[in-house]
Design a protein around this motif. Structure first.
Motif, short mmCIF file in Angstrom:
data_model
loop_
_atom_site.label_atom_id
_atom_site.label_comp_id
_atom_site.label_asym_id
_atom_site.label_seq_id
_atom_site.Cartn_x
_atom_site.Cartn_y
_atom_site.Cartn_z
N ALA A 29 0.84 -1.20 0.00
CA ALA A 29 0.00 0.00 0.00
C ALA A 29 0.87 1.25 0.00
O ALA A 29 1.94 1.29 0.61
N SER A 30 0.41 2.28 -0.72
CA SER A 30 1.16 3.53 -0.80
C SER A 30 0.18 4.68 -0.97
O SER A 30 -0.53 4.74 -1.98
N GLY A 31 0.12 5.57 0.02
CA GLY A 31 -0.82 6.67 -0.05
C GLY A 31 -2.24 6.15 -0.17
O GLY A 31 -2.68 5.33 0.64
N ALA A 32 -2.96 6.60 -1.21
CA ALA A 32 -4.35 6.19 -1.40
C ALA A 32 -4.46 4.81 -2.05
O ALA A 32 -5.54 4.24 -2.12
N ILE A 33 -3.32 4.28 -2.52
CA ILE A 33 -3.37 3.00 -3.25
C ILE A 33 -3.27 1.85 -2.26
O ILE A 33 -2.29 1.74 -1.52
#
Ligand SMILES: [Ca+2]
Length: 526
Positions: free
Chosen positions: A66-70
């Motif tokens: 997961a990264s930020g909104a992803i």
């Protein structure tokens, strides 16, 4: 699942009641409910698919943290011979459904994860492809040299990838997707309508935004306007574009009940209310930034009037509405004028590669001297057969139970929302009228919104949830809500109702109240 009469006769009232409860539960949950078994995680999906061969494609799979909104997902890549590259993204908490994100321009690369972010966040498995060739979105040279690539780009890539995607999702999660939805904008919108028209059973629902469905017609309109801009004195500087936009706003902004910088009721902005000729330079020659020359007025005329080719009713493009936001950074400068250098404008670049690779079939052809647009009728019909998605008879899609949402930005300087309105009206007539159309089709226009997104209008609406709620019987979409988010994508700056065409949001709140003007509830679809 319907019990036989004999069974009913034998059953006790309690048993019947129990079976009704179970039928209700069954009918009410297409999706997975709390009782469903745990779905495999992204990492487990990756382990299942890595190295597996599906549809002739050997899959690579990598878990992406997961990264930020992803959210966390498993990124699956493969190539269907000879060179159709696809990507499937499998989330941790799968919602049991599949989403296909369409591409843009002349494709040539796989759309980034942002194109499927909303779907991924909601737990959809998502699929995308590069449409069958590799290159720039403004390069159609594949069509000159590779007939199969041209067919894949035109209509074949999505059903081809879908068959592999369904198989891969089924292998990863142990069950096929319960629903499959398509969503795309621009060429992706065209791909959506192509699916509706040619593969009516492929998707349970389709979102076609700003669809580039009339390929022959709008490319011809691009060509006509580019020639007008290239004519002596026709060039539009930023100052000229700003002059025109301000004049339109001054005349028409308030016709929707509020002076907010957006002409939300362009139908009322008639030539009687604003006539571009009122900006004419004395004598017709260019005398500076306070007026338009006759050659520049010819550009405005080319822009705002229909274009029809070869007398074919589908080889046409409806003129664009003057919006008052021609001077938005994502509007005329990018798409039409090139800030005074037409050959920098995207409309020029798209029609130029189209002339070279589909029509003249000569990489050295000069699109600005290629006239008339329909001089090579065979080439025009061949391009239409490949790329046009103009067939309005979409009863097979409707009869399959599927739903279609059309959407178009009101300030789209790339593709005319009026052309999408024409398709919608043609489809309404072809399926038997408004009532029949309302059962499976919606068309929304978002005033002040540029091509696919951006612009001064409210450009953000969760159409996917609206579609899913419709398909699964939870809610029939009516007026939706559109938001304008800040640059970071978090805070809501203002809202508007997203009205069903031909309605527009008319301000009905208190006058001179900046806070009230930001609330969708103070507008009425009119
Ligand atoms: Ca307004």
């Amino acid at each position: 699942m319907k019990p036989s009469r004999t069974l009913l006769a034998r059953a006790s009232a309690a048993a019947i009641a129990a079976s009704l409860v179970s039928l209700t539960a069954c009918g009410g949950s297409d999706d997975h409910n709390a009782a469903a078994p745990q779905v495999p995680s992204a990492a487990q999906a990756c382990a299942t698919l890595s190295g597996k061969t599906i549809g002739g494609a050997t899959l690579s799979a990598a878990a992406i943290p997961a990264s930020g909104a992803i959210p966390t997902y498993c990124k699956v890549n493969g190539t269907l011979a000879p060179k159709l590259n696809f990507e499937i993204r499998l989330p941790d908490a799968w919602n049991g459904k599949l989403h296909y994100a369409g591409g843009g321009g002349y494709n040539g690369s796989i759309p980034g994860v942002a194109s499927a972010l909303n779907a991924l966040q909601q737990g959809y498995a998502t699929a995308s492809s590069d449409s069958g060739h590799q290159g720039s979105v403004i390069d159609a040279s594949f069509a000159l040299t590779d007939t199969f690539a041209a067919q894949l780009f035109g209509s074949l890539s999505i059903p081809t990838v879908m068959s592999t995607a369904i198989e891969a999702v089924t292998a990863a999660y142990g069950q096929p997707p319960s629903k499959s939805y398509y969503e795309g904008c621009s060429n992706g919108g065209r791909e959506g309508l192509m699916n509706v028209q040619r593969y009516p059973n492929l998707f349970d629902g389709v979102i076609a935004r700003a669809p580039a469905y009339n390929w022959v017609g709008f490319m011809g309109a691009f060509n006509r306007t580019a020639k007008a801009l290239a004519a002596p004195g026709g060039s539009f500087s930023p100052a000229k574009t700003a002059l025109l936009a301000k004049a339109v706003r001054d005349a028409c902004d308030g016709l929707d009940g509020i002076v907010d910088g957006v002409v939300s009721n362009p139908a009322a902005c008639t030539s009687a209310v604003f006539n571009p000729a009122s900006l004419r330079c004395a004598g017709g020659a260019d005398t500076g930034d306070t007026c338009l020359s006759d050659a520049q007025l010819a550009v405005v005329s080319s822009w705002s009037t229909e274009a029809v080719f070869s007398g074919n009713p589908t080889f046409r493009n409806a003129g664009w509405s003057l919006t008052g936001n021609e001077d938005d950074p994502g509007a005329w400068s990018v798409w039409v004028t090139g800030n005074g250098t037409v050959t920098n404008a995207l409309q020029f670049l798209f029609q130029d590669t189209t002339v070279k690779n589909y029509l003249a079939r000569d990489p050295n052809a000069n699109s600005l001297t290629y006239a008339p647009w329909d001089q090579n009728q065979n080439a025009l019909y061949a391009m239409a057969a490949l790329n046009d998605a103009t067939n309005a008879n979409i009863l097979p899609f409707a009869n399959s139970g599927a739903k279609l949402i059309l959407w178009h930005g009101g300030n789209d300087a790339a593709l005319s929302k009026n052309s999408t309105a024409e398709y919608y009206n043609n489809a309404v007539a072809a399926v038997g009228g408004q009532t029949a159309a309302d059962a499976f089709m919606r068309f929304y226009v978002a005033p002040g919104v540029n091509h696919c997104a951006g612009g001064p209008g409210a450009d953000s609406t969760d159409l996917l949830s609206a579609l899913d709620n419709w398909v699964t019987g939870k809610a029939t979409p009516g007026t939706l809500t559109a938001q304008k988010l800040d640059a970071a994508g978090g805070a809501v700056l203002f809202e508007r109702p997203l009205c069903q065409y031909p309605k527009y949001p008319r301000y009905t709140g208190p006058a001179n109240d900046a806070a009230a003007a930001k609330l969708a509830s103070n507008y009425t679809c009119t």
